[in-house]
Design a protein around this motif. Sequence first.
Motif, short mmCIF file in Angstrom:
data_model
loop_
_atom_site.label_atom_id
_atom_site.label_comp_id
_atom_site.label_asym_id
_atom_site.label_seq_id
_atom_site.Cartn_x
_atom_site.Cartn_y
_atom_site.Cartn_z
N ASP A 1 9.94 5.91 -3.08
CA ASP A 1 10.02 6.72 -1.85
C ASP A 1 8.63 7.25 -1.48
OD1 ASP A 1 12.71 6.39 -1.44
OD2 ASP A 1 13.29 8.23 -2.48
N TYR A 2 7.88 7.65 -2.48
CA TYR A 2 6.54 8.19 -2.23
C TYR A 2 5.65 7.11 -1.63
CZ TYR A 2 1.88 10.11 -3.18
OH TYR A 2 0.60 10.54 -3.07
N VAL A 3 5.67 5.91 -2.21
CA VAL A 3 4.85 4.83 -1.67
C VAL A 3 5.28 4.50 -0.25
CG1 VAL A 3 4.19 2.40 -1.97
CG2 VAL A 3 4.39 3.88 -3.97
N GLU A 4 6.58 4.60 0.01
CA GLU A 4 7.09 4.33 1.35
C GLU A 4 6.56 5.37 2.35
OE1 GLU A 4 11.22 2.48 2.27
OE2 GLU A 4 11.45 4.65 2.39
N GLN A 5 6.59 6.63 1.97
CA GLN A 5 6.05 7.66 2.86
C GLN A 5 4.55 7.46 3.09
OE1 GLN A 5 8.14 9.87 4.46
NE2 GLN A 5 9.67 8.63 3.42
N LEU A 6 3.83 7.07 2.04
CA LEU A 6 2.41 6.77 2.20
C LEU A 6 2.22 5.63 3.21
CD1 LEU A 6 0.92 6.89 -1.42
CD2 LEU A 6 0.43 8.43 0.47
N THR A 7 3.13 4.66 3.18
CA THR A 7 3.04 3.54 4.11
C THR A 7 3.06 4.03 5.55
OG1 THR A 7 4.13 2.04 2.55
CG2 THR A 7 4.18 1.41 4.87
N TYR A 8 4.02 4.90 5.87
CA TYR A 8 4.10 5.43 7.24
C TYR A 8 2.81 6.17 7.61
CZ TYR A 8 9.12 4.98 6.14
OH TYR A 8 10.34 4.54 5.74
N LEU A 9 2.40 7.06 6.75
CA LEU A 9 1.28 7.94 7.07
C LEU A 9 -0.05 7.19 7.09
CD1 LEU A 9 2.44 11.02 4.97
CD2 LEU A 9 2.54 10.76 7.47
N LEU A 10 -0.22 6.24 6.17
CA LEU A 10 -1.44 5.44 6.18
C LEU A 10 -1.57 4.67 7.48
CD1 LEU A 10 -1.63 3.94 2.55
CD2 LEU A 10 -3.17 5.60 3.58
N PHE A 11 -0.47 4.11 7.93
CA PHE A 11 -0.53 3.34 9.16
C PHE A 11 -0.92 4.23 10.34
CE2 PHE A 11 0.93 1.43 13.00
CZ PHE A 11 0.51 0.12 12.86
N LEU A 12 -0.31 5.39 10.44
CA LEU A 12 -0.64 6.30 11.53
C LEU A 12 -2.11 6.72 11.48
CD1 LEU A 12 2.55 8.56 11.48
CD2 LEU A 12 2.03 6.70 13.07
N LYS A 13 -2.62 6.99 10.29
CA LYS A 13 -4.02 7.39 10.15
C LYS A 13 -4.96 6.24 10.52
CE LYS A 13 -7.56 9.91 8.68
NZ LYS A 13 -8.69 9.00 8.58
N MET A 14 -4.66 5.04 10.08
CA MET A 14 -5.50 3.89 10.41
C MET A 14 -5.48 3.62 11.91
SD MET A 14 -4.59 1.27 7.31
CE MET A 14 -5.19 -0.09 8.27
N VAL B 1 15.38 -6.73 2.43
CA VAL B 1 15.47 -5.27 2.31
C VAL B 1 14.44 -4.59 3.22
CG1 VAL B 1 15.36 -3.32 0.71
CG2 VAL B 1 16.26 -5.54 -0.07
N ASP B 2 14.91 -3.70 4.07
CA ASP B 2 14.03 -3.04 5.04
C ASP B 2 12.84 -2.35 4.38
OD1 ASP B 2 15.20 -3.32 7.78
OD2 ASP B 2 16.95 -2.49 6.78
N GLY B 3 13.14 -1.54 3.35
CA GLY B 3 12.07 -0.78 2.71
C GLY B 3 11.00 -1.68 2.11
N THR B 4 11.41 -2.78 1.51
CA THR B 4 10.46 -3.70 0.91
C THR B 4 9.69 -4.45 1.99
OG1 THR B 4 12.09 -3.98 -0.84
CG2 THR B 4 10.20 -5.44 -0.88
N ALA B 5 10.35 -4.81 3.07
CA ALA B 5 9.68 -5.51 4.17
C ALA B 5 8.55 -4.66 4.76
CB ALA B 5 10.69 -5.87 5.26
N ARG B 6 8.78 -3.35 4.88
CA ARG B 6 7.73 -2.50 5.44
C ARG B 6 6.54 -2.41 4.49
NH1 ARG B 6 11.61 1.76 4.83
NH2 ARG B 6 12.08 1.48 7.03
N LEU B 7 6.81 -2.40 3.18
CA LEU B 7 5.71 -2.39 2.23
C LEU B 7 4.89 -3.67 2.35
CD1 LEU B 7 7.52 -0.99 -0.96
CD2 LEU B 7 6.18 0.27 0.72
#
Length: 501
Positions: free
Chosen positions: A29-42, A220-226
């Motif tokens: 879950d933590y890595v997933e949240q990082l995914t969202y936030l990293l993308f927004l920051k980039m 799997v949605d979560g894995t696809a986003r990673l």
Amino acid sequence: MSTPETRRLVAKLWNYCDVLRDDGVSTIDYVEQLTYLLFLKMGHERANRGIFADRALQPVADAWQSLLDADGQELEDTYNHVLREFGQRKDTLGVIFRKAQNRIQDPAKLKRLIVDLINGQQWSNQGVDVKGDAYEELLAKGAEDVKSGAGQYFTPRELIAAMVDCVQPGPDDIVCDPACGTGGFLLAAHDYIQDKHGANMTPEQRDRLAGEGIRGFELVDGTARLAAMNMLLHGIGKPNGPSLIQVGDALAEPSNIYPSVVLANPPFGRKSSITIVGEDGRVGREDIEYSRQDFWVTTKNKQLNFVQHIASMLGIPGRAAVVLPDNVLFEGGAGETIRRRLLKQFDVHTMLRLPTGIFYAGGVKANVLFFDKKPARPEAPWTSKLWVYDFRTGQHFTLKQNRLTREHLQDFVDSYRPGEPRESRQESERFKPFSYDELMARDKVNLDITWLKDPSLEDADSLLPPEVIAREIVEDLTAALTEFTAIAEALEQAKETRSVE
């Protein structure tokens, strides 16, 4: 590739995972949240680079700024709104935010993650290599979280590297993984092409490599986003362009692309099934039996279906390297039919028998099968010799004390002789050829071939440490339990079928 900056970045981000774990936020879950936030920051960084700004990312930049400007409940509400809005898009951005949810319920901790850990780092101005490597290490750590089950989507990078070195993808290839997980095979293929051919590629080949030349499917949605984020961090694809990761069941219908290279580790577990949630909220599972005209047989066995799917989707000429569990090698019925067809219609030329203890998911005994697809030749089988490399007997690995390294696989790669005629291969203690006629004469065309004896079973002086013995016992029992469960389910289904008739 681990560098001091990569390790520093991973340590900084990872330390905060321990803080959030107390709030019930799992590693994945933590890595997933990082995914969202990293993308927004980039996106914010790339939309604010002066004359080099990417104006298409302005909505992303505005979203990141809105998070920086908010506090408390307003921050939580703003974050939830951003996740919903971007999750409705149809591009790569939509794949990353598809069905996204905020798992960090404490606004103060969310604020610290945004301001101190993410915003304090420039993610775009030094290229993508270090940042991509850092993200890859975070995904590896996520795979170590046994409770989350994330390990089933993560193939050891050392094994991936060896497989890619053997297959040798090039700049004119279309590389695909129909069960891509977090994208390890796709990234390794991309890096190999860049490393071996980057200096001589044409502009068209470069565009191909950064786009349609690297493709993946993930259920799997979560894995696809990673995977989508991992590829973007490595410079593959565009955030506002079509997604190179298709989300959905790859087995449901024939492939819409015909790659020249397939690299894959299909999901573990023998049966294809989906989760059903009833109106009463109860969760159940429903078996899937894919009926496809391009399949040789109909079966519920997930791995056998993936073998058929890869055989069908592979272009001509095409080459594949696929991680498969032992049951694919010896199972009768549909398994035997598929092996016979594969050996006749494809050039099944190499198999690597893998040791236990190298996968995050337990109870896995697996192999890598290498095969090529060529034009139809009804008068004669394409397979002439299957070379089997036994890297299992006498090899004992664990995920911590004795990890698999790329060097451990070098003898196999040397024996494979990538890029050279297979006639130049040399037989050795661990590497032996078996003719087509020998294979077809085996009971049920059983490819579970062994000839070496484990020295630890014969020599008291070579006894393994207790923890390794215990680990291997667990692996054997788990694998056996999986087989017995499948047999019991098959018998139960047969009984139900007879009662209906």
